[in-house]
Design a protein around this motif. Structure first.
Motif, PDB file in Angstrom:
ATOM      1  N   SER A 152       1.214  -1.236  -0.021  1.00  0.00           N
ATOM      2  CA  SER A 152      -0.051   0.258   0.163  1.00  0.00           C
ATOM      3  C   SER A 152       0.961   0.823  -0.196  1.00  0.00           C
ATOM      4  CB  SER A 152      -0.669   0.407   1.704  1.00  0.00           C
ATOM      5  OG  SER A 152      -1.953   0.934   1.624  1.00  0.00           O
ATOM      6  N   TYR A 195       1.608   4.935  -3.420  1.00  0.00           N
ATOM      7  CA  TYR A 195       1.681   6.140  -3.767  1.00  0.00           C
ATOM      8  C   TYR A 195       3.298   6.656  -4.405  1.00  0.00           C
ATOM      9  CZ  TYR A 195      -1.970   6.215  -0.152  1.00  0.00           C
ATOM     10  OH  TYR A 195      -3.620   6.101   0.700  1.00  0.00           O
ATOM     11  N   ARG A 236      -7.586  -1.780  -4.990  1.00  0.00           N
ATOM     12  CA  ARG A 236      -8.760  -2.079  -4.584  1.00  0.00           C
ATOM     13  C   ARG A 236      -8.591  -3.399  -3.386  1.00  0.00           C
ATOM     14  NH1 ARG A 236     -14.369  -3.474  -7.178  1.00  0.00           N
ATOM     15  NH2 ARG A 236     -15.878  -3.159  -5.592  1.00  0.00           N
ATOM     16  N   GLN A 245      -6.066  -3.275  -0.281  1.00  0.00           N
ATOM     17  CA  GLN A 245      -6.404  -2.651   0.187  1.00  0.00           C
ATOM     18  C   GLN A 245      -7.553  -3.242   1.468  1.00  0.00           C
ATOM     19  OE1 GLN A 245      -3.875  -0.978   1.243  1.00  0.00           O
ATOM     20  NE2 GLN A 245      -5.237   0.189   2.836  1.00  0.00           N
ATOM     21  N   ASN A 277     -14.930  10.347   0.226  1.00  0.00           N
ATOM     22  CA  ASN A 277     -13.724  10.316   1.356  1.00  0.00           C
ATOM     23  C   ASN A 277     -14.264  11.916   1.865  1.00  0.00           C
ATOM     24  OD1 ASN A 277     -13.122   8.012   2.638  1.00  0.00           O
ATOM     25  ND2 ASN A 277     -11.231   9.419   2.206  1.00  0.00           N
ATOM     26  N   ILE A 322     -13.338   3.424  -8.080  1.00  0.00           N
ATOM     27  CA  ILE A 322     -12.182   4.002  -6.348  1.00  0.00           C
ATOM     28  C   ILE A 322     -11.942   3.469  -5.157  1.00  0.00           C
ATOM     29  CG2 ILE A 322     -12.097   5.697  -5.243  1.00  0.00           C
ATOM     30  CD1 ILE A 322     -12.335   6.851  -7.415  1.00  0.00           C
ATOM     31  N   CYS A 339      -9.633   2.833  -1.027  1.00  0.00           N
ATOM     32  CA  CYS A 339      -8.464   4.359  -0.459  1.00  0.00           C
ATOM     33  C   CYS A 339      -8.076   3.878   0.627  1.00  0.00           C
ATOM     34  CB  CYS A 339      -9.453   5.204   0.033  1.00  0.00           C
ATOM     35  SG  CYS A 339      -9.878   6.435  -0.922  1.00  0.00           S
ATOM     36  N   GLU A 386      -8.620   3.483   3.358  1.00  0.00           N
ATOM     37  CA  GLU A 386      -9.443   2.900   4.659  1.00  0.00           C
ATOM     38  C   GLU A 386      -9.741   1.481   4.268  1.00  0.00           C
ATOM     39  OE1 GLU A 386      -9.802   5.708   3.289  1.00  0.00           O
ATOM     40  OE2 GLU A 386      -9.603   7.518   5.110  1.00  0.00           O
ATOM     41  N   SER A 425     -14.073   0.781  -1.198  1.00  0.00           N
ATOM     42  CA  SER A 425     -13.907   0.616  -2.344  1.00  0.00           C
ATOM     43  C   SER A 425     -15.289   0.682  -3.732  1.00  0.00           C
ATOM     44  CB  SER A 425     -12.809   0.189  -3.238  1.00  0.00           C
ATOM     45  OG  SER A 425     -13.367  -1.614  -2.866  1.00  0.00           O
ATOM     46  N   PRO A 482      -4.242   4.781  -5.606  1.00  0.00           N
ATOM     47  CA  PRO A 482      -5.169   5.450  -4.583  1.00  0.00           C
ATOM     48  C   PRO A 482      -5.420   6.241  -4.708  1.00  0.00           C
ATOM     49  CG  PRO A 482      -2.977   4.870  -4.093  1.00  0.00           C
ATOM     50  CD  PRO A 482      -3.187   4.766  -5.162  1.00  0.00           C
ATOM     51  N   GLY A 483      -7.018   6.098  -4.080  1.00  0.00           N
ATOM     52  CA  GLY A 483      -7.846   7.103  -4.180  1.00  0.00           C
ATOM     53  C   GLY A 483      -7.327   8.425  -4.522  1.00  0.00           C
ATOM     54  N   VAL A 484      -6.441   8.672  -3.108  1.00  0.00           N
ATOM     55  CA  VAL A 484      -6.326  10.247  -2.989  1.00  0.00           C
ATOM     56  C   VAL A 484      -5.030  10.642  -3.849  1.00  0.00           C
ATOM     57  CG1 VAL A 484      -5.960  10.026  -0.891  1.00  0.00           C
ATOM     58  CG2 VAL A 484      -4.429   9.447  -1.348  1.00  0.00           C
TER      59      VAL A 484
END
Length: 409
Positions: A45, A49, A82, A85, A258, A306, A308, A310, A313, A393-395
């Motif tokens: 994970s 990024y 997805r 996470q 989010n 999407i 994330c 956390e 998804s 990742p979603g961000v």
């Protein structure tokens, strides 16, 4: 103190007949496998990024040698993040009853006197302290992050990253020392007596196998109330996830987010057709495009989820917009596109600026999306334009994009 049964330092204080090598060994083997998977998926994970690409992506700038394994994050399969996470978060929550039962099973050893009988014993007790403290820290911060409840000081990324390395180092040392013994305890038909076995046990109210069924049932309950955050059809069962419950609203934009536009401080006036312009900068200069002008460029579609950090998804949504590599071509990159620096209208918070690698920009499914599921993006989903990249990742799928800068980062 060792002779006073009213104090936890006395072996006679601990009277549960459930404690013993076999019970502890079963829980230990489960945690050995589960925590190893958690650690690996956590590292994966972090790699997703691309923290070594640009400072805006790196939330642990002092990681040093701990970033030895980092690699350029791929874009295929498009569901990779997805899956990663979903496994990481769901498994972490599912293991909580096992972790608590394991700590309960060995708690008498935390009160053993004297604290250190030798240098070797002192080092073993220190590793146990790091193991217990690190495990509780990682699980607690992870659960708080899933709930979007940041009561701890500092950045979740930094705390969880360094905590994971400290915890796993102690866990690995403990596993090397204890796994052979645990396997031997499981194979033996008759349990050996050790310091975990109560010298004066109370009457049993449940068998050890019954206790394991109880722990397993707790884990199953947490699994069933968490796993739905990754599946649209099970979303209502995700009672422990902040994005559980009904789909938000109705229509083409009815899928999880989010941050709302209001939370991110987006002024709707800045996103109007008259006010908003996309600024694209590259080798040959700068181009400014309105949303209407973007919509007149060749448009492409991609079905992407999407996902994330956390653990939640969505299923694949149908996105339509301009390929990032086509926007790179507008500013002088006709061949292989370079890295990309993305900026948002969002004024505060993490990842209002982010960076994408050249391989992500070049992927034909990487879009500056204008539409989703056949309709304009809603403001909460990033109107007037947002990034959507496979497996990211979603961000990093930045919303409310205002500037794209192409070039090596």
């Amino acid at each position: 103190m060792r002779d006073d049964p009213r104090l936890p330092f006395s072996p006679r204080f601990w009277r549960s007949p459930l404690r013993g090598p076999w019970f502890t060994s079963v829980l230990g083997i489960v945690l050995l496998v589960g925590i190893t998977v958690l650690f690996v998926t956590g590292l994966v994970s972090y790699a997703a990024y691309n923290p070594d690409l640009a400072p805006v992506n790196d939330k642990t700038p002092d990681k040093g040698v701990l970033g030895f394994y980092l690699f350029a994050w791929p874009t295929h399969p498009h569901w990779l993040y997805r899956l990663n996470q979903g496994v990481h978060v769901t498994l972490g929550i599912t293991l909580i009853p096992v972790l608590l039962a394991k700590l309960w099973s060995v708690v008498p050893r935390l009160f053993t006197l004297p604290p250190a009988r030798s240098l070797t014993h002192a080092l073993e007790r220190l590793s146990l302290l790091l193991l217990v403290g690190g495990g509780l820290f990682e699980f607690v911060t992870g659960v708080l992050n899933v709930q979007l409840d940041y009561v701890f000081p500092g950045s979740f990324y930094t705390l969880h990253f360094y905590g994971a390395w400290v915890f796993f180092a102690a866990f690995l040392a403990h596993a090397v020392l204890k796994t052979p013994m645990a396997l031997r305890n499981l194979r033996q038909s008759r349990e050996e007596r050790n310091d975990l076995v109560a010298p004066a046990p109370a009457e049993p109210t449940v068998s050890r196998r019954g206790a394991l069924w109880f722990v397993g049932g707790g884990s199953l309950l947490l699994f069933l109330t968490t796993v739905g955050q990754s599946f649209d059809g099970l979303r209502r069962t995700a009672l422990l996830a902040p994005h559980g419950g009904a789909e938000p609203g109705s229509g083409p934009n009815a899928f999880q987010i989010n941050k709302t536009a209001a939370y991110a401080g987006i002024d709707p006036a800045e996103t109007s057709e008259d006010a908003w312009r996309l600024v694209v900068t590259g080798r040959t200069g700068t181009v400014r495009l309105s949303r209407t002008q973007l919509a007149e460029l060749p448009l492409h579609s991609a079905a992407l989820p999407i996902a994330c950090v956390e653990g939640w998804s969505t299923s694949d949504q149908w996105w339509r917009g301009v390929r990032l590599r086509d926007l790179a071509a507008l500013v002088g990159y006709d061949g292989d596109p370079p890295d990309l620096f993305v900026e948002s209208l969002q004024l505060h918070g993490s990842f209002r600026r982010s960076a994408l690698r050249a391989n992500q920009v070049a992927d034909p499914s990487s879009l500056l999306a204008l539409y989703v599921n056949g309709e304009d993006l809603s403001l909460d989903h990033g109107y007037p334009a947002r990034i959507i990249v496979p497996a990211a990742p979603g961000v990093l799928n930045t919303k409310w994009v205002t500037r794209l800068t192409f070039g090596d980062l």
